[in-house]
Every structure is written in C-alpha cells, then in structure tokens.
Design a protein around this motif. Sequence first.
Motif, PDB file in Angstrom:
ATOM      1  N   ARG A  35       0.812  -1.215   0.000  1.00  0.00           N
ATOM      2  CA  ARG A  35       0.000   0.000   0.000  1.00  0.00           C
ATOM      3  C   ARG A  35       0.847   1.269   0.000  1.00  0.00           C
ATOM      4  NH1 ARG A  35      -4.985  -0.322   3.938  1.00  0.00           N
ATOM      5  NH2 ARG A  35      -5.440   1.596   2.786  1.00  0.00           N
ATOM      6  N   VAL A  36       1.994   1.245   0.694  1.00  0.00           N
ATOM      7  CA  VAL A  36       2.882   2.410   0.679  1.00  0.00           C
ATOM      8  C   VAL A  36       3.454   2.607  -0.723  1.00  0.00           C
ATOM      9  CG1 VAL A  36       5.107   3.288   1.507  1.00  0.00           C
ATOM     10  CG2 VAL A  36       3.450   2.395   3.145  1.00  0.00           C
ATOM     11  N   GLN A  37       3.875   1.515  -1.372  1.00  0.00           N
ATOM     12  CA  GLN A  37       4.415   1.616  -2.730  1.00  0.00           C
ATOM     13  C   GLN A  37       3.377   2.156  -3.712  1.00  0.00           C
ATOM     14  OE1 GLN A  37       5.834  -2.412  -3.299  1.00  0.00           O
ATOM     15  NE2 GLN A  37       7.931  -1.823  -2.791  1.00  0.00           N
ATOM     16  N   ALA A  38       2.117   1.831  -3.492  1.00  0.00           N
ATOM     17  CA  ALA A  38       1.045   2.290  -4.379  1.00  0.00           C
ATOM     18  C   ALA A  38       0.461   3.633  -3.935  1.00  0.00           C
ATOM     19  CB  ALA A  38      -0.068   1.243  -4.433  1.00  0.00           C
ATOM     20  N   ASP A  39       1.033   4.211  -2.895  1.00  0.00           N
ATOM     21  CA  ASP A  39       0.508   5.463  -2.324  1.00  0.00           C
ATOM     22  C   ASP A  39      -0.995   5.367  -2.058  1.00  0.00           C
ATOM     23  OD1 ASP A  39       2.905   6.921  -2.184  1.00  0.00           O
ATOM     24  OD2 ASP A  39       2.755   7.498  -4.298  1.00  0.00           O
ATOM     25  N   SER A  40      -1.419   4.231  -1.498  1.00  0.00           N
ATOM     26  CA  SER A  40      -2.851   4.037  -1.260  1.00  0.00           C
ATOM     27  C   SER A  40      -3.168   3.756   0.199  1.00  0.00           C
ATOM     28  CB  SER A  40      -3.363   2.879  -2.132  1.00  0.00           C
ATOM     29  OG  SER A  40      -2.754   1.661  -1.726  1.00  0.00           O
ATOM     30  N   ILE A  41      -2.357   4.299   1.090  1.00  0.00           N
ATOM     31  CA  ILE A  41      -2.628   4.089   2.510  1.00  0.00           C
ATOM     32  C   ILE A  41      -2.581   5.429   3.235  1.00  0.00           C
ATOM     33  CG2 ILE A  41      -0.210   3.568   3.098  1.00  0.00           C
ATOM     34  CD1 ILE A  41      -1.376   1.492   5.131  1.00  0.00           C
ATOM     35  N   ALA A  42      -3.604   5.656   4.033  1.00  0.00           N
ATOM     36  CA  ALA A  42      -3.662   6.871   4.845  1.00  0.00           C
ATOM     37  C   ALA A  42      -2.779   6.681   6.072  1.00  0.00           C
ATOM     38  CB  ALA A  42      -5.096   7.148   5.262  1.00  0.00           C
TER      39      ALA A  42
END
Length: 80
Positions: free
Chosen positions: A28-35
């Motif tokens: 999720r961090v690699q995909a910039d999809s985590i708050a």
Amino acid sequence: GEMASSVAHELNQPLTAITSYCNGMVSRVQADSIAKDDLIAALQKTARQAQRAGQIIHRIRAFVKRSEPQRQPAQASKIV
C-alpha cells in the motif's frame, strides 16, 4: 521433538500475521494508497503480534526452567 513442534505451532500464527501486515503495508505504501491513520493501525497490530510471539517464548522458557530437575546429594539410608 514434541516441544519443538509445540513451539513452531504456537509461534506460527503471530509470525504469519506479522508477515501479512508488513507485506500489506509495503504494497500500500508503494502504491501510495494508505492513509497515515491506516498505516499506524497496521503498525500497532504488527507490534501486538510481535509482543504475542514474545510472550509465547517467555512462557515456554518458564515452563522449561520449572521442569528442570533439582539434584542434590543424598544418602540412600536416610531416604529409605
């Protein structure tokens, strides 16, 4: 052998959870999809599982320590 099997079984669940949480966070961090709040929650869950694994090891060590024989010199005539 039984002790090793028991340790492996008990530790497998928290270690698998730690791996899953970490892999999920990395993805999720690699995909910039985590708050930020979700990341913190996942890290807290990971920390709890690591603590659980540590508690399992602590209990096993305490069990092994208690079951070690306490040997003392003695005279057979006094025992009989």
